[in-house]
Design a protein around this motif. Sequence first.
Motif, PDB file in Angstrom:
ATOM      1  N   GLU A   1      14.741  11.481  -6.369  1.00  0.00           N
ATOM      2  CA  GLU A   1      15.650  11.953  -7.416  1.00  0.00           C
ATOM      3  C   GLU A   1      16.042  10.815  -8.351  1.00  0.00           C
ATOM      4  N   ALA A   2      16.346   9.648  -7.785  1.00  0.00           N
ATOM      5  CA  ALA A   2      16.715   8.505  -8.611  1.00  0.00           C
ATOM      6  C   ALA A   2      15.563   8.074  -9.507  1.00  0.00           C
ATOM      7  N   ALA A   3      14.329   8.074  -8.969  1.00  0.00           N
ATOM      8  CA  ALA A   3      13.168   7.674  -9.767  1.00  0.00           C
ATOM      9  C   ALA A   3      12.911   8.664 -10.899  1.00  0.00           C
ATOM     10  N   ALA A   4      13.019   9.972 -10.622  1.00  0.00           N
ATOM     11  CA  ALA A   4      12.794  10.969 -11.658  1.00  0.00           C
ATOM     12  C   ALA A   4      13.886  10.924 -12.720  1.00  0.00           C
ATOM     13  N   THR A   5      15.132  10.725 -12.289  1.00  0.00           N
ATOM     14  CA  THR A   5      16.228  10.618 -13.258  1.00  0.00           C
ATOM     15  C   THR A   5      16.066   9.368 -14.120  1.00  0.00           C
ATOM     16  N   ARG A   6      15.600   8.281 -13.526  1.00  0.00           N
ATOM     17  CA  ARG A   6      15.357   7.056 -14.294  1.00  0.00           C
ATOM     18  C   ARG A   6      14.248   7.276 -15.319  1.00  0.00           C
ATOM     19  N   ARG A   7      13.249   8.049 -14.935  1.00  0.00           N
ATOM     20  CA  ARG A   7      12.158   8.347 -15.860  1.00  0.00           C
ATOM     21  C   ARG A   7      12.640   9.205 -17.017  1.00  0.00           C
ATOM     22  N   ALA A   8      13.495  10.198 -16.714  1.00  0.00           N
ATOM     23  CA  ALA A   8      14.039  11.037 -17.783  1.00  0.00           C
ATOM     24  C   ALA A   8      14.983  10.243 -18.680  1.00  0.00           C
ATOM     25  N   ALA A   9      15.759   9.325 -18.068  1.00  0.00           N
ATOM     26  CA  ALA A   9      16.670   8.509 -18.875  1.00  0.00           C
ATOM     27  C   ALA A   9      15.899   7.570 -19.788  1.00  0.00           C
ATOM     28  N   ALA A  10      14.743   7.070 -19.312  1.00  0.00           N
ATOM     29  CA  ALA A  10      13.934   6.178 -20.152  1.00  0.00           C
ATOM     30  C   ALA A  10      13.435   6.894 -21.392  1.00  0.00           C
ATOM     31  N   ALA A  11      13.267   8.212 -21.331  1.00  0.00           N
ATOM     32  CA  ALA A  11      12.815   8.976 -22.489  1.00  0.00           C
ATOM     33  C   ALA A  11      13.943   9.278 -23.464  1.00  0.00           C
ATOM     34  N   SER A  12      15.180   8.917 -23.089  1.00  0.00           N
ATOM     35  CA  SER A  12      16.328   9.186 -23.957  1.00  0.00           C
ATOM     36  C   SER A  12      16.935   7.923 -24.537  1.00  0.00           C
ATOM     37  N   THR A  13      16.264   6.807 -24.411  1.00  0.00           N
ATOM     38  CA  THR A  13      16.752   5.567 -25.010  1.00  0.00           C
ATOM     39  C   THR A  13      16.473   5.570 -26.510  1.00  0.00           C
ATOM     40  N   ALA A  14      17.089   4.626 -27.218  1.00  0.00           N
ATOM     41  CA  ALA A  14      16.893   4.546 -28.671  1.00  0.00           C
ATOM     42  C   ALA A  14      15.448   4.255 -29.010  1.00  0.00           C
ATOM     43  N   GLU A  15      14.810   3.336 -28.264  1.00  0.00           N
ATOM     44  CA  GLU A  15      13.415   3.012 -28.528  1.00  0.00           C
ATOM     45  C   GLU A  15      12.511   4.218 -28.277  1.00  0.00           C
ATOM     46  N   ALA A  16      12.756   4.942 -27.177  1.00  0.00           N
ATOM     47  CA  ALA A  16      11.926   6.098 -26.853  1.00  0.00           C
ATOM     48  C   ALA A  16      12.089   7.201 -27.894  1.00  0.00           C
ATOM     49  N   LYS A  17      13.317   7.411 -28.371  1.00  0.00           N
ATOM     50  CA  LYS A  17      13.531   8.465 -29.369  1.00  0.00           C
ATOM     51  C   LYS A  17      12.926   8.096 -30.721  1.00  0.00           C
ATOM     52  N   SER A  18      12.979   6.797 -31.069  1.00  0.00           N
ATOM     53  CA  SER A  18      12.330   6.355 -32.311  1.00  0.00           C
ATOM     54  C   SER A  18      10.826   6.559 -32.227  1.00  0.00           C
ATOM     55  N   SER A  19      10.256   6.209 -31.062  1.00  0.00           N
ATOM     56  CA  SER A  19       8.827   6.417 -30.864  1.00  0.00           C
ATOM     57  C   SER A  19       8.483   7.897 -30.876  1.00  0.00           C
ATOM     58  N   TYR A  20       9.360   8.719 -30.298  1.00  0.00           N
ATOM     59  CA  TYR A  20       9.113  10.157 -30.275  1.00  0.00           C
ATOM     60  C   TYR A  20       9.132  10.746 -31.689  1.00  0.00           C
ATOM     61  N   ALA A  21      10.045  10.232 -32.530  1.00  0.00           N
ATOM     62  CA  ALA A  21      10.109  10.732 -33.908  1.00  0.00           C
ATOM     63  C   ALA A  21       8.794  10.468 -34.632  1.00  0.00           C
TER      64      ALA A  21
ATOM     65  N   ALA B   1      20.197   5.308   1.209  1.00  0.00           N
ATOM     66  CA  ALA B   1      20.175   6.318   0.152  1.00  0.00           C
ATOM     67  C   ALA B   1      21.030   5.860  -1.031  1.00  0.00           C
ATOM     68  N   THR B   2      20.886   6.546  -2.146  1.00  0.00           N
ATOM     69  CA  THR B   2      21.643   6.219  -3.352  1.00  0.00           C
ATOM     70  C   THR B   2      23.134   6.392  -3.098  1.00  0.00           C
ATOM     71  N   ALA B   3      23.910   5.366  -3.423  1.00  0.00           N
ATOM     72  CA  ALA B   3      25.360   5.420  -3.233  1.00  0.00           C
ATOM     73  C   ALA B   3      26.085   5.755  -4.530  1.00  0.00           C
ATOM     74  N   VAL B   4      25.732   5.104  -5.616  1.00  0.00           N
ATOM     75  CA  VAL B   4      26.396   5.310  -6.907  1.00  0.00           C
ATOM     76  C   VAL B   4      25.345   5.279  -8.007  1.00  0.00           C
ATOM     77  N   SER B   5      25.463   6.208  -8.959  1.00  0.00           N
ATOM     78  CA  SER B   5      24.603   6.230 -10.145  1.00  0.00           C
ATOM     79  C   SER B   5      25.485   6.110 -11.381  1.00  0.00           C
ATOM     80  N   LEU B   6      25.101   5.240 -12.289  1.00  0.00           N
ATOM     81  CA  LEU B   6      25.856   5.003 -13.517  1.00  0.00           C
ATOM     82  C   LEU B   6      24.952   5.224 -14.716  1.00  0.00           C
ATOM     83  N   VAL B   7      25.451   5.963 -15.710  1.00  0.00           N
ATOM     84  CA  VAL B   7      24.720   6.213 -16.946  1.00  0.00           C
ATOM     85  C   VAL B   7      25.613   5.804 -18.112  1.00  0.00           C
ATOM     86  N   ALA B   8      25.111   4.903 -18.980  1.00  0.00           N
ATOM     87  CA  ALA B   8      25.813   4.481 -20.194  1.00  0.00           C
ATOM     88  C   ALA B   8      25.131   5.130 -21.391  1.00  0.00           C
ATOM     89  N   TYR B   9      25.877   5.865 -22.199  1.00  0.00           N
ATOM     90  CA  TYR B   9      25.284   6.614 -23.307  1.00  0.00           C
ATOM     91  C   TYR B   9      26.247   6.622 -24.500  1.00  0.00           C
TER      92      TYR B   9
END
Length: 358
Positions: A40-60, A146-154
């Motif tokens: 779950e952590a690996a998949a969430t990290r992969r999805a978060a990588a697609a939502s960074t500024a660089e990824a969104k600029s590349s997607y555009a 197992a994963t103890a804490v997950s932090l997302v900065a957005y």
Amino acid sequence: MSRPRVTSRLLALLAVLVPLAYYPLAAWLAVGVISSSTAEAAATRRAAAASTAEAKSSYAGKWLLEGITFGYYEGASLADADYDQAVAFATAAGRRVSLLGWSLAGLTAAFIAFATFARRGRARWRYAVRHATAASLVLFAVGVTATAVSLVAYRDVPVMGQVIFKYESKGIAEAIGRLFDSGNLVLGGLVLLFSIVIPLVKAGLLLAASTTSRAWHDTAVRGIHAFGKWSMADVFVIAVLLAIFALGSDETTDAHAGPGLFFFAGYCLLSITAAAALERAERRPPLPALLDWRIWRAADGNREQEAALVAVEGDLVRVLTRGGRRGRLRTAALSEADHVYLKARREAAAEPLFEPDD
């Protein structure tokens, strides 16, 4: 055969079979929670990588190129499919974590309830200590890996929408490794000591204290008493993690508690329960004020022990030590002085203590 004896034998059989069924099943569920949490952590990290500024600029750029080529170039579509797959995989893994985690928690709760009532007398509490400690180690393994804490900065950025600047997902063991890798040896050593070393030492002492070996038991009990000042260190780790979790959520940061945090808290509760059960097992009624204490010696003169006479039953002498333990001595193994003492006690018991007035 009487019903109480049948019930007693059935409980004795279950006391052996239930742990044999619980531990393999609990280990399988624990491995499932750990692997699903990691996935779950690996998949969430992969999805978060697609939502960074660089990824969104590349997607555009990919989206514009795909529109210009009328779909001949499929970069944007592939990126959308990869993002949707990562989100779906993280959602499925999260559901597995929840299902397996609740199954492990319920199974452990039922097993501890059984262990509390499977035996009777003083053996009941030692049996409960042994299996509460062993079950707590299963939860401990999940709690530290197992994963103890997950932090997302957005932050919401015009045109781009919500942009993720950083995603971190850590377990206790992974956090310790990162501290050592970054050169924070002192902090990493302290976290390692309080979250892993001390809990394992305490569990080892509790397991040793619940054995039937007299030497191991007494040594472990003394170690637990000496170790008492550190007995809440694991609870302190939970308090720190909860503080991080509470302070980590604001307008631009989202914090989530993972299964590792809850299972480490479950370990703390079971460890405290095992220590309380051990204290109950060690509790003895106060000694009578008037007891005839003496030093009993073996016939060969090599061994001696202070104890008070309780009763003489054939060739056995029932005694009570100052520690409250009841024991037995064989008259054939006692010294001549002890035989003289026992003879005098028998003669005194045969004589009346007073003359009746009526």
